[in-house]
Scaffold this active site. Structure first.
Site, PDB file in Angstrom:
ATOM      1  N   VAL A  71     -41.418  36.310  -6.851  1.00 49.62           N
ATOM      2  CA  VAL A  71     -41.192  36.326  -5.406  1.00 49.62           C
ATOM      3  C   VAL A  71     -42.431  35.801  -4.684  1.00 49.62           C
ATOM      4  O   VAL A  71     -42.347  34.998  -3.754  1.00 49.62           O
ATOM      5  CB  VAL A  71     -40.860  37.759  -4.929  1.00 49.62           C
ATOM      6  N   GLU A  76     -49.603  39.946 -15.575  1.00 51.65           N
ATOM      7  CA  GLU A  76     -49.883  41.067 -14.681  1.00 51.65           C
ATOM      8  C   GLU A  76     -50.910  41.992 -15.321  1.00 51.65           C
ATOM      9  O   GLU A  76     -50.816  42.321 -16.511  1.00 51.65           O
ATOM     10  CB  GLU A  76     -48.601  41.832 -14.356  1.00 51.65           C
ATOM     11  N   LYS A  93     -43.392  45.798  -4.956  1.00 47.46           N
ATOM     12  CA  LYS A  93     -44.404  45.137  -4.140  1.00 47.46           C
ATOM     13  C   LYS A  93     -43.920  44.982  -2.700  1.00 47.46           C
ATOM     14  O   LYS A  93     -42.751  44.694  -2.458  1.00 47.46           O
ATOM     15  CB  LYS A  93     -44.747  43.773  -4.742  1.00 47.46           C
ATOM     16  N   ARG A 133     -40.769  34.095 -15.516  1.00 49.22           N
ATOM     17  CA  ARG A 133     -39.933  33.490 -14.464  1.00 49.22           C
ATOM     18  C   ARG A 133     -40.817  33.176 -13.270  1.00 49.22           C
ATOM     19  O   ARG A 133     -41.997  33.510 -13.246  1.00 49.22           O
ATOM     20  CB  ARG A 133     -38.848  34.482 -14.041  1.00 49.22           C
ATOM     21  N   GLU A 174     -48.071  43.074 -18.536  1.00 48.06           N
ATOM     22  CA  GLU A 174     -46.926  42.325 -19.029  1.00 48.06           C
ATOM     23  C   GLU A 174     -46.994  40.886 -18.526  1.00 48.06           C
ATOM     24  O   GLU A 174     -47.804  40.547 -17.663  1.00 48.06           O
ATOM     25  CB  GLU A 174     -45.614  42.959 -18.555  1.00 48.06           C
ATOM     26  N   ARG A 224     -42.975  40.854   2.513  1.00 48.31           N
ATOM     27  CA  ARG A 224     -41.564  40.830   2.128  1.00 48.31           C
ATOM     28  C   ARG A 224     -40.739  41.513   3.226  1.00 48.31           C
ATOM     29  O   ARG A 224     -40.917  42.710   3.485  1.00 48.31           O
ATOM     30  CB  ARG A 224     -41.345  41.550   0.810  1.00 48.31           C
ATOM     31  N   ASN A 259     -44.391  38.145 -16.756  1.00 50.04           N
ATOM     32  CA  ASN A 259     -43.080  37.859 -16.169  1.00 50.04           C
ATOM     33  C   ASN A 259     -42.733  36.411 -16.481  1.00 50.04           C
ATOM     34  O   ASN A 259     -43.430  35.484 -16.056  1.00 50.04           O
ATOM     35  CB  ASN A 259     -43.092  38.079 -14.662  1.00 50.04           C
TER      36      ASN A 259
END
Length: 457
Positions: free
Chosen positions: A296, A277, A239, A293, A289, A339, A291
């Protein structure tokens, strides 16, 4: 389950972010570092710091024994894994639990369940979450049966490793003559990279967008969805720019998907922060999937909801219930994240080194999450992310304008950063209209390179 001291098993920007959340809760924060990170600015912000090993991540940030020893030395009773490194490692989660510590994240069994893409899809189908059409369970070794499965799904298909992620362990197959070779090659890679030979087949979507649903769950059956993010601006499956909300998708459709995600969390006993996602094409969502956690790009959700997701992640790990109901979650305005990586412009080649000058942008609607400062060292051993610039505003146009201004104000000397790449996207009419696909950036970079080659010849 209550705790007073948190060991942060990570580095850089996310370590500093967690330290600040601990401080907001009155908790003691202990940072870790490798020998290459001894001068890290996040160490100065922590209450204490422990060196856990040499520069290579395998001997420091990925060393479970070293991290548990650091927690013991520091008197920590909880560990926050951040993102990357061991954040989605079931063995690490189990080791933390066995040591009598609290992992600020899901249980080890949940991490393992979601880490196996085949089992994860089965769980999501059972919970009513829409999934990409594909095989049920792992592919058999019988080539003829695999060919029948692929034909039933319909070409093109994609062969994926059950333990894969980050763009690894997958191959697109456009016709039956390519299938056997793709399966053999992907299985070999899966064994080598993930120690798991299981594969599965999905329908390959040609022009999808990448949409995420952020969730937050407690130990008491509470589960919230906190809006969606569009993460379609990608290069090499990584990303580059994320935003919330996703442009052009009906709010009612997002709300229905969000409710299904929250229901799925309750069904599997999920706890903590997480991200569902999806691929989105032709008005239809398809699960990829979860994630397990913090992401970002959690920042854009924080800016649109007004919630401190990391703080809430820590709170629920302490056993406290969510303070909000779903009706209390209100998304306002728009937010965009760029980012900022230490890398050369369009090539993406890493640019480690010492930062001689660092001036971060500011002003209304501009947030910068970074551990950078003049004199900071960017080691060559780790991910090149050094900052996240986030702009928020009443609408998407205002966010884009603020981001252009923020990138113009950003000043970095001593290393290269990818600000030019972000300007390349933000100034493009296609991006300004919204709704680009996951192939948009690579296609535009290819056209840009071809045009420049033609101009020089």
């Amino acid at each position: 389950m209550a705790f007073r001291t948190v060991l942060i098993a990570n580095r850089g920007e996310i370590a500093l972010r967690v330290i600040r959340a601990c401080r907001a809760l009155g908790l003691r924060a202990v940072a870790v570092c490798s020998e290459a990170d001894r001068g890290g600015t996040w160490l100065q912000a922590a209450d204490d710091a422990v060196c856990i090993g040499p520069a290579p991540a395998s001997r420091s940030y990925l060393d479970i024994g070293a991290l548990l020893l650091a927690a013991e030395v520091a008197g920590a009773d909880a560990i926050h894994p951040g993102y990357g490194f061991l954040a989605e490692n079931g063995d690490f989660a189990e080791a933390v639990e066995r040591a009598g510590l609290t992992l600020i994240g899901p249980a080890a069994e949940t991490i393992r369940l979601m880490g196996d893409k085949i089992r994860a899809k089965e769980a999501m189908r059972a919970a009513g979450v829409p999934c990409v059409p594909g095989s049920d369970g792992a592919l058999p070794l019988d080539a003829a049966v695999c060919a029948q499965l692929a034909a039933r799904v319909g070409y093109p298909v994609i062969v994926k490793a059950a333990g894969g992620g980050g763009g690894r362990g997958m191959r697109v197959v456009r016709g039956p003559d390519e299938l056997a070779t793709a399966i053999a090659t992907t299985r070999e890679e899966a064994v080598r990279a993930f120690a798991n030979p299981d594969l599965y087949i999905e329908k390959f979507l040609e022009h999808p967008r990448h949409i995420e649903i952020q969730v937050l769950c407690d130990h008491h059956g509470g589960a919230l969805w906190l809006g969606e993010r569009d993460c379609s601006v990608q290069r090499r499956h990584q990303k580059v720019i994320e935003e919330a909300p996703a442009p052009g998708i009906p709010r009612a459709q997002i709300a229905e998907l969000g409710e299904r995600c929250a229901a799925a969390c309750r069904a599997i006993g999920y706890r903590g922060a997480g991200t569902f996602e999806f691929l989105y094409e032709d008005g239809t969502f398809a699960f990829i999937e979860i994630n397990t956690r913090i992401q970002v790009e959690h920042t854009v959700t924080e800016e649109t909801t007004g919630l401190d997701i990391v703080r809430e992640q820590i709170r629920v790990a302490m056993g406290e219930p969510l303070l909000l109901s779903q009706r209390d979650v209100v998304c306002r305005g728009h937010a965009i994240e760029c980012r900022i990586n230490a890398e050369h412009g369009f090539s993406g080649r890493p640019s480690p080194g010492r930062v001689i000058r660092w001036h971060a942008p500011g002003g209304p609607g501009i947030r910068v999450d970074s551990h950078m400062a003049p004199g900071a060292e960017v080691p060559p051993h780790y991910d090149s992310l050094i900052a996240k610039i986030v702009t928020s505003g009443t609408d998407r146009a205002q966010c884009i304008a603020r981001m252009k201004a923020a990138l113009a104000e950003l000043q970095v000397e001593g290393i290269d950063v990818n600000a030019e790449l972000h300007r390349f996207v933000l100034e493009d009419e296609t991006f300004e209209k919204g709704g680009v696909t996951i192939h948009y950036l690579e296609q535009r970079l290819r056209r840009f390179a071809e045009a420049n080659t033609g101009a020089q010849s």
